[in-house]
Design a protein around this motif. Structure first.
Motif, PDB file in Angstrom:
ATOM      1  N   SER A   1      -2.087  -4.018  -7.638  1.00  0.00           N
ATOM      2  CA  SER A   1      -3.599  -3.356  -6.915  1.00  0.00           C
ATOM      3  C   SER A   1      -4.422  -4.839  -7.160  1.00  0.00           C
ATOM      4  O   SER A   1      -4.343  -4.672  -8.682  1.00  0.00           O
ATOM      5  CB  SER A   1      -4.511  -2.265  -7.456  1.00  0.00           C
ATOM      6  OG  SER A   1      -5.343  -2.482  -6.838  1.00  0.00           O
TER       7      SER A   1
ATOM      8  N   PHE B   1      -2.593   3.698  -6.232  1.00  0.00           N
ATOM      9  CA  PHE B   1      -0.851   3.765  -5.360  1.00  0.00           C
ATOM     10  C   PHE B   1      -1.189   5.105  -5.713  1.00  0.00           C
ATOM     11  O   PHE B   1      -1.112   5.424  -6.580  1.00  0.00           O
ATOM     12  CB  PHE B   1      -0.591   2.828  -5.824  1.00  0.00           C
ATOM     13  CG  PHE B   1      -0.425   1.262  -5.637  1.00  0.00           C
ATOM     14  CD1 PHE B   1       0.039   1.606  -4.366  1.00  0.00           C
ATOM     15  CD2 PHE B   1      -0.946  -0.013  -6.271  1.00  0.00           C
ATOM     16  CE1 PHE B   1      -0.154  -0.379  -4.020  1.00  0.00           C
ATOM     17  CE2 PHE B   1      -0.890  -1.094  -5.979  1.00  0.00           C
ATOM     18  CZ  PHE B   1      -0.274  -1.515  -4.847  1.00  0.00           C
TER      19      PHE B   1
ATOM     20  N   PRO C   1     -10.303  -3.103  -4.253  1.00  0.00           N
ATOM     21  CA  PRO C   1     -10.509  -1.826  -4.153  1.00  0.00           C
ATOM     22  C   PRO C   1     -11.397  -2.117  -2.413  1.00  0.00           C
ATOM     23  O   PRO C   1     -11.905  -3.446  -2.119  1.00  0.00           O
ATOM     24  CB  PRO C   1     -11.571  -1.441  -4.412  1.00  0.00           C
ATOM     25  CG  PRO C   1     -12.181  -2.695  -5.083  1.00  0.00           C
ATOM     26  CD  PRO C   1     -11.418  -3.056  -6.128  1.00  0.00           C
TER      27      PRO C   1
ATOM     28  N   ALA D   1      -6.715   0.973  -2.703  1.00  0.00           N
ATOM     29  CA  ALA D   1      -6.192  -0.046  -3.177  1.00  0.00           C
ATOM     30  C   ALA D   1      -5.401  -1.421  -2.510  1.00  0.00           C
ATOM     31  O   ALA D   1      -5.471  -0.854  -1.387  1.00  0.00           O
ATOM     32  CB  ALA D   1      -5.130  -0.347  -4.620  1.00  0.00           C
ATOM     33  N   ASN D   2      -6.484  -3.003  -2.814  1.00  0.00           N
ATOM     34  CA  ASN D   2      -5.885  -3.116  -1.638  1.00  0.00           C
ATOM     35  C   ASN D   2      -5.021  -4.688  -2.538  1.00  0.00           C
ATOM     36  O   ASN D   2      -5.624  -5.600  -3.712  1.00  0.00           O
ATOM     37  CB  ASN D   2      -6.875  -4.394  -1.289  1.00  0.00           C
ATOM     38  CG  ASN D   2      -7.004  -5.801   0.111  1.00  0.00           C
ATOM     39  OD1 ASN D   2      -5.725  -5.785   0.776  1.00  0.00           O
ATOM     40  ND2 ASN D   2      -8.155  -5.762   0.650  1.00  0.00           N
ATOM     41  N   GLY D   3      -3.589  -4.356  -2.220  1.00  0.00           N
ATOM     42  CA  GLY D   3      -2.707  -4.595  -3.210  1.00  0.00           C
ATOM     43  C   GLY D   3      -1.347  -4.830  -2.406  1.00  0.00           C
ATOM     44  O   GLY D   3      -1.066  -5.728  -1.370  1.00  0.00           O
TER      45      GLY D   3
ATOM     46  N   SER E   1       5.252   0.134  -5.460  1.00  0.00           N
ATOM     47  CA  SER E   1       4.108  -0.342  -5.677  1.00  0.00           C
ATOM     48  C   SER E   1       4.353  -1.158  -6.346  1.00  0.00           C
ATOM     49  O   SER E   1       5.431  -1.211  -7.024  1.00  0.00           O
ATOM     50  CB  SER E   1       3.117   1.125  -5.734  1.00  0.00           C
ATOM     51  OG  SER E   1       3.260   2.007  -5.191  1.00  0.00           O
TER      52      SER E   1
ATOM     53  N   THR F   1      -2.231  -1.935   2.057  1.00  0.00           N
ATOM     54  CA  THR F   1      -3.425  -1.038   1.243  1.00  0.00           C
ATOM     55  C   THR F   1      -3.076  -0.335   0.944  1.00  0.00           C
ATOM     56  O   THR F   1      -1.513   0.216   1.752  1.00  0.00           O
ATOM     57  CB  THR F   1      -4.848  -0.043   2.670  1.00  0.00           C
ATOM     58  OG1 THR F   1      -3.500   0.475   2.975  1.00  0.00           O
ATOM     59  CG2 THR F   1      -5.292  -0.886   3.427  1.00  0.00           C
ATOM     60  N   SER F   2      -3.450   0.489   0.014  1.00  0.00           N
ATOM     61  CA  SER F   2      -2.403   1.603  -0.255  1.00  0.00           C
ATOM     62  C   SER F   2      -1.975   2.829   0.257  1.00  0.00           C
ATOM     63  O   SER F   2      -0.854   3.371   0.361  1.00  0.00           O
ATOM     64  CB  SER F   2      -2.815   1.971  -2.324  1.00  0.00           C
ATOM     65  OG  SER F   2      -4.361   2.699  -1.465  1.00  0.00           O
TER      66      SER F   2
ATOM     67  N   ASP G   1      -4.363   1.275  -9.115  1.00  0.00           N
ATOM     68  CA  ASP G   1      -5.809   2.008  -8.146  1.00  0.00           C
ATOM     69  C   ASP G   1      -5.370   1.995  -6.983  1.00  0.00           C
ATOM     70  O   ASP G   1      -4.673   0.841  -6.131  1.00  0.00           O
ATOM     71  CB  ASP G   1      -7.347   1.354  -8.632  1.00  0.00           C
ATOM     72  CG  ASP G   1      -7.997   1.305  -9.589  1.00  0.00           C
ATOM     73  OD1 ASP G   1      -7.662   1.458 -10.597  1.00  0.00           O
ATOM     74  OD2 ASP G   1      -8.678   0.443  -9.845  1.00  0.00           O
TER      75      ASP G   1
END
Length: 323
Positions: free
Chosen positions: A110, A294, A113, A247-249, A107, A83-84, A292
Motif C-alpha cells: 500500500s 488490502f 490512501p 489503499a492506492n498501491g 497484494s 486500488t485494494s 492498509d
C-alpha cells in the motif's frame, strides 16, 4: 512483457540499468503519463533497477487501474497500480471480475490512501448519506475506479432510485456549482484540486459517513477501511469529516518468483527516503501503513520481508486473508 512505452521519468537511470543484462522483466502498469500513479511506478522501477540484480523494471503507461487488472489477468503485466478493492475482487474472482480465474493477482504494498468524498454545496438538499436517494449524482467517468466505488455506495443507499451522471471530477464540480447535480462522489487522495476550486466559489459541504453505514458497507466489501478527511483540508469545511477509503498501491502476479519479490520489496523499503523525493506519498509510507486496505493475500516474497521487518499485525492479516 512490454507494452512498448518505457517510462520517460528516470530514462537515463533505466538505460544504464540495462547494461546489467537483466534477464527478468517486470512491467508495472500505471495510468496516463500525467497522473500520480505513473510517477510512483517510474520511481519504484528506478529503485528496483538500481538495487536488484537480474531484473529490468519499467513503468508502463496504461489507460488506468481497471485496464491494469485486465492486462495482468492476460499476462501482459507482472505488476500494477490498483486500488485494494480491485485487487480483492480480482484475486477472489468476484464483483467486477466475476467469471475470471481467481488467485492470479496478489497484494504487494500500500502506498497511499484514497478517501471517498461525498461533495455537495449549501442549498442542495443533501445533508446526510441517506439524502442521496432520489438525487442527481455525479459518479465519475466510465472505466474509472472512482465510478465503481460510487456505484457501490449508491446501490447501498438508493438501489436504483437516483439519477447518475457519469463524468469526470472537473465536470462534476462545474455541474455542482451550476446547480445541475445535487452531489458528486469521488474516491481520491486529498486534497482534490477541483474541490479546492469549488470551495473558493461556493459554500462547500462534505457529507460524513456514520459508523453504522460504514460497518454495513465493510461487511460486504472488506477492503474499505475507516479514515477521515482532516480539518481544514478544504476551505470552509471545519472539523475532521469521517468517511472511508481504499489503499492506492501495488499488486503483483502470483507467477513472479518469491525471491524476486522479496528482493524488490526490500529495495523499495530501504529507499523510501529517496522515493520521497520523487513523490511525497512515499515519505508517509512505512511498515505501519503497508497493509492498509488490502483484503487479498500477500505475495509470499512480500510476506517474507514484512515478517522480517516486523510489520504490525502481519499474522492477523495472514489469518484474515487466508494467505
Amino acid at each position: 512483457m512490454k507494452l512498448g512505452l518505457r517510462a520517460a521519468v528516470f530514462a537515463a537511470a533505466l538505460s544504464c540499468s540495462s547494461a546489467v543484462h537483466a534477464n527478468d522483466y517486470l512491467s508495472i502498469g500505471s495510468c496516463p503519463v500525467t497522473c500520480t500513479a505513473y510517477t510512483w511506478s517510474a520511481g519504484i522501477a528506478d529503485v528496483i533497477n538500481r538495487n536488484v540484480d537480474g531484473v529490468e523494471a519499467t513503468a508502463e503507461e496504461t489507460k488506468g487501474y481497471v485496464a491494469n487488472i485486465a492486462l495482468m489477468q492476460n499476462g501482459e503485466l507482472e505488476a500494477s497500480m490498483a486500488t485494494s478493492l480491485s485487487a480483492y475482487e480480482a484475486w477472489a474472482g468476484t464483483g467486477n471480475y466475476a467469471g475470471t480465474e481467481p488467485g492470479k493477482i496478489l497484494s504487494w504494498m500500500s502506498i497511499a490512501p484514497v478517501a471517498m468524498h461525498i461533495i455537495t454545496v449549501e442549498g442542495s438538499g443533501v445533508s446526510s448519506v441517506a439524502d442521496l436517494k432520489g438525487k442527481r449524482i455525479g459518479m465519475g467517468q466510465p472505466g474509472g475506479v472512482s465510478m465503481l466505488d460510487a456505484d457501490v455506495l449508491m446501490t447501498k443507499v438508493a438501489g436504483e432510485d437516483f439519477e447518475p451522471f457519469r463524468v469526470r471530477l472537473g465536470d462534476m464540480v462545474d455541474m455542482l456549482s451550476d446547480g445541475n447535480i445535487d452531489a458528486a462522489l469521488w474516491n481520491g487522495s486529498f486534497p482534490l484540486a477541483p474541490v479546492i476550486k469549488l470551495a473558493a466559489t461556493r459554500d462547500l459541504k462534505l457529507i460524513p459517513v456514520d459508523d453504522a453505514f460504514f460497518a454495513d458497507l465493510q461487511a460486504a466489501y472488506p477492503p474499505y477501511f475507516r479514515l477521515s478527511i482532516p480539518d481544514d483540508t478544504y476551505e470552509g469545511v471545519a472539523g475532521d469529516v469521517p468517511t472511508y477509503g481504499l489503499a492506492n498501491g501495488l499488486v503483483i502476479s502470483a507467477d513472479v518468483p518469491e525471491d524476486r519479490v522479496y528482493a524488490m520489496t526490500k529495495a523499495v523499503f530501504e529507499n523510501l527516503d529517496a522515493l520521497a523525493g520523487v513523490h511525497p506519498a512515499f515519505g508517509k509510507m512505512s511498515k505501519e501503513t503497508v497493509l492498509d486496505g488490502f483484503g487479498s493475500p500477500l505475495h509470499p516474497g512480500a510476506l517474507r520481508y514484512y515478517r522480517e521487518i516486523g510489520v504490525p499485525g502481519i499474522e492477523e492479516f495472514v489469518t484474515r486473508t487466508g494467505g
